[in-house]
Write a protein that holds these residues in place. Structure first.
Motif, PDB file in Angstrom:
ATOM      1  N   GLN A  65     -14.459 -37.741  -6.418  1.00 57.63           N
ATOM      2  CA  GLN A  65     -13.503 -37.362  -5.378  1.00 57.63           C
ATOM      3  C   GLN A  65     -12.795 -36.109  -5.854  1.00 57.63           C
ATOM      4  N   THR A  66     -12.948 -35.018  -5.102  1.00 53.55           N
ATOM      5  CA  THR A  66     -12.323 -33.761  -5.498  1.00 53.55           C
ATOM      6  C   THR A  66     -10.840 -33.802  -5.145  1.00 53.55           C
ATOM      7  N   PRO A  67      -9.970 -33.585  -6.138  1.00 49.51           N
ATOM      8  CA  PRO A  67      -8.533 -33.596  -5.826  1.00 49.51           C
ATOM      9  C   PRO A  67      -8.197 -32.475  -4.831  1.00 49.51           C
ATOM     10  N   ALA A  68      -7.245 -32.737  -3.964  1.00 52.30           N
ATOM     11  CA  ALA A  68      -6.818 -31.712  -3.009  1.00 52.30           C
ATOM     12  C   ALA A  68      -6.230 -30.533  -3.776  1.00 52.30           C
ATOM     13  N   ALA A  69      -6.307 -29.360  -3.182  1.00 49.82           N
ATOM     14  CA  ALA A  69      -5.722 -28.134  -3.736  1.00 49.82           C
ATOM     15  C   ALA A  69      -6.324 -27.735  -5.076  1.00 49.82           C
ATOM     16  N   ALA A  70      -7.554 -28.212  -5.337  1.00 53.90           N
ATOM     17  CA  ALA A  70      -8.202 -27.841  -6.595  1.00 53.90           C
ATOM     18  C   ALA A  70      -8.956 -26.531  -6.411  1.00 53.90           C
ATOM     19  N   ASN A  71      -9.002 -25.757  -7.495  1.00 52.26           N
ATOM     20  CA  ASN A  71      -9.822 -24.556  -7.524  1.00 52.26           C
ATOM     21  C   ASN A  71     -11.227 -24.992  -7.937  1.00 52.26           C
ATOM     22  N   THR A 127      -8.549 -27.621 -11.755  1.00 47.96           N
ATOM     23  CA  THR A 127      -9.811 -26.915 -11.565  1.00 47.96           C
ATOM     24  C   THR A 127     -10.933 -27.947 -11.549  1.00 47.96           C
ATOM     25  N   VAL A 128     -11.870 -27.763 -10.636  1.00 43.56           N
ATOM     26  CA  VAL A 128     -13.024 -28.656 -10.578  1.00 43.56           C
ATOM     27  C   VAL A 128     -14.281 -27.837 -10.849  1.00 43.56           C
ATOM     28  N   ILE A 129     -15.078 -28.279 -11.818  1.00 45.17           N
ATOM     29  CA  ILE A 129     -16.347 -27.594 -12.104  1.00 45.17           C
ATOM     30  C   ILE A 129     -17.485 -28.488 -11.633  1.00 45.17           C
ATOM     31  N   ARG A 130     -18.335 -27.925 -10.759  1.00 43.36           N
ATOM     32  CA  ARG A 130     -19.556 -28.630 -10.366  1.00 43.36           C
ATOM     33  C   ARG A 130     -20.665 -28.164 -11.298  1.00 43.36           C
ATOM     34  N   ALA A 131     -21.137 -29.085 -12.152  1.00 44.31           N
ATOM     35  CA  ALA A 131     -22.140 -28.736 -13.158  1.00 44.31           C
ATOM     36  C   ALA A 131     -23.521 -29.225 -12.723  1.00 44.31           C
TER      37      ALA A 131
END
Ligand code: ZN
Length: 441
Positions: free
Chosen positions: A71-77, A33-37
């Motif tokens: 760098q946003t990992p691929a297949a991340a929510n 999971t990626v959170i943009r804060a």
């Protein structure tokens, strides 16, 4: 043929490699999971950072970086909280999930022990823990069940196994006081009534009670070192001491032997000093801390868990002895807090929720802390990294940093400008799982 040393080492190396490989495979397969804060208050730093990217793998935070470099990992929510302020999950270190307020018109404290069946109390505790999680409190230290025995151990198990939603619980089970040192009281002596805590007299019984509670799953031991309180001849707050020094020492010695800690309810005076001389790890409430107590707390590294909100409730009429006492409790508490803060006593956030109905906001405690001079950032830290330190979980809880458990909350405004924002938590993640997301994109 006997295996040689080299044979054994080869087998050990091979199995170690297999374990490491399967761990790496698991880590790769765990959901990301990626959170943009928009703003990040990490629970530890002195100031907030802007435009941060938090990568969470499974139930752990993997990295925290500037959005420009991330760098946003691929297949991340991806969760967009770029218009919100993100913080670590909040921690309340003084609650009672088995208590439902003490409103006199609803029967006060006594009715809960005398008339509420245990299953009913457990059902309401289930609601209390869900309420806490909804408000962004992902960890509670629950400091006794008030006559509901080991019910807290059961609620904790139900949460940990995923049957009901709730915060991480650190539980104390029954708590300990002395004869004459805890309700229920005021009934005819011929009638046997239940007590809200386990009653002990003498160091042998004290140690035995601690052993029983630890054996049945207590994470901490809770002791009542003072009980009744009143206004003394010189207008000071007096409180009745309960355990003797020998009794508290037996409990602390036993509990420390198990690698656990002792929380001590103590208002003032003799009982407070016995708590400190006996080696208590945290002073709960600490309404009237004299200078010697403050100095001893600094020296011993004792935690202070003030609880303002609950003492603003249900005041008796102004010109009665009880009414005067109720008002003195609040004013003395504020002075003690200021003194402790100035001296550098370690302070953790606590509310006494349960003494306050669970329908009310847990975050009501924050503005009291800032009103008595604590900065909003320090108030936030008291409920995040500092509370985690009290729980011996520093770096694991109460911080947004690589390696920490993924307990994350968000509010839409800026809690450093308006601390009441913490009463409007819109996003809650516990252990990497989103429990609530009401943030406007
Ligand atoms: Zn309490």
């Amino acid at each position: 043929m006997m295996p040689t040393f080299e044979d054994i080492m080869r087998i050990v190396r091979a199995s170690l490699a297999a374990v490491l490989f399967s761990f790496a495979a698991w880590a790769q397969s765990a959901p990301v999971t990626v959170i943009r804060a928009g703003t990040l208050i990490d629970g530890k730093s002195d100031s907030a950072r802007h435009n941060q990217v938090i990568v969470i793998r499974g139930n752990r935070i993997e990295s925290v970086t500037d959005a420009a470099a991330a760098q946003t990992p691929a297949a991340a929510n991806v969760l967009d909280l770029s218009h919100a302020t993100v913080l670590p999950g909040l921690i309340d270190t003084h609650t009672h999930i088995f208590l439902q307020g003490e409103e006199p018109s609803e029967g006060g404290y006594d009715v809960q022990l005398l008339k509420f069946p245990l299953a009913y109390r457990a059902a309401r505790a289930t609601v209390a823990v869900r309420r806490a999680l909804e408000q962004g409190f992902t960890t509670l230290r629950d400091v006794e069940t008030e006559g509901a025995g080991y019910g807290d151990v059961g609620i904790k198990q139900a949460i940990n196994e995923g049957h009901i939603p709730g915060p991480r619980l650190f539980v104390v089970t029954r708590a300990i006081s002395t004869t004459g040192g805890y309700p229920l009281e005021g009934y005819a002596p011929e009638i046997e009534v239940p007590k809200g805590a386990q009653i002990i007299d003498g160091p042998v019984e004290a140690r035995k009670a601690a052993r029983e509670q630890l054996d049945h799953g207590a994470d901490w031991i809770k002791v009542y070192m003072t009980h009744r309180s009143w206004v003394g001849k010189n207008g000071e707050l007096v409180s009745q001491p309960t355990l003797t020094l020998d009794e508290i020492k037996a409990i602390v010695d036993e509990t420390h032997g198990w690698g656990k800690k002792v929380a001590c309810h103590a208002y003032s005076g003799i009982g407070l000093h016995r708590a400190l001389d006996g080696g208590c790890d945290s002073i709960e409430h600490g309404l009237d801390l004299d200078d010697a107590a403050v100095a001893q707390m600094v020296k011993q590294g004792t935690w202070y868990v003030p609880t303002f909100s609950v003492y603003y409730k249900d005041w008796s009429p102004e010109n009665t002895p009880e009414g005067k006492r109720d008002r003195l409790r609040v004013s003395a508490h504020g002075q003690s807090f200021k003194k402790a803060m100035k001296a550098g006593v370690k302070i953790a956030f606590g509310t006494d929720m349960g003494g306050i109905p669970w329908t009310e906001a847990i975050a009501q405690e924050f503005p009291h802390m800032t009103e008595f001079g604590m900065s909003p950032m320090d108030a936030i830290r008291s409920a995040t990294s500092r509370a985690a330190e009290l729980l011996d979980r520093q770096g694991q809880l109460g911080e947004i940093r690589p390696g920490a458990l993924a307990d994350v909350v968000a509010v839409e405004g800026d809690p450093l400008r308006d601390i009441n924002e913490l009463g409007r938590v819109r996003f809650v993640m516990k252990d990497g799982q989103v429990f609530k997301n009401e943030v406007h994109p």
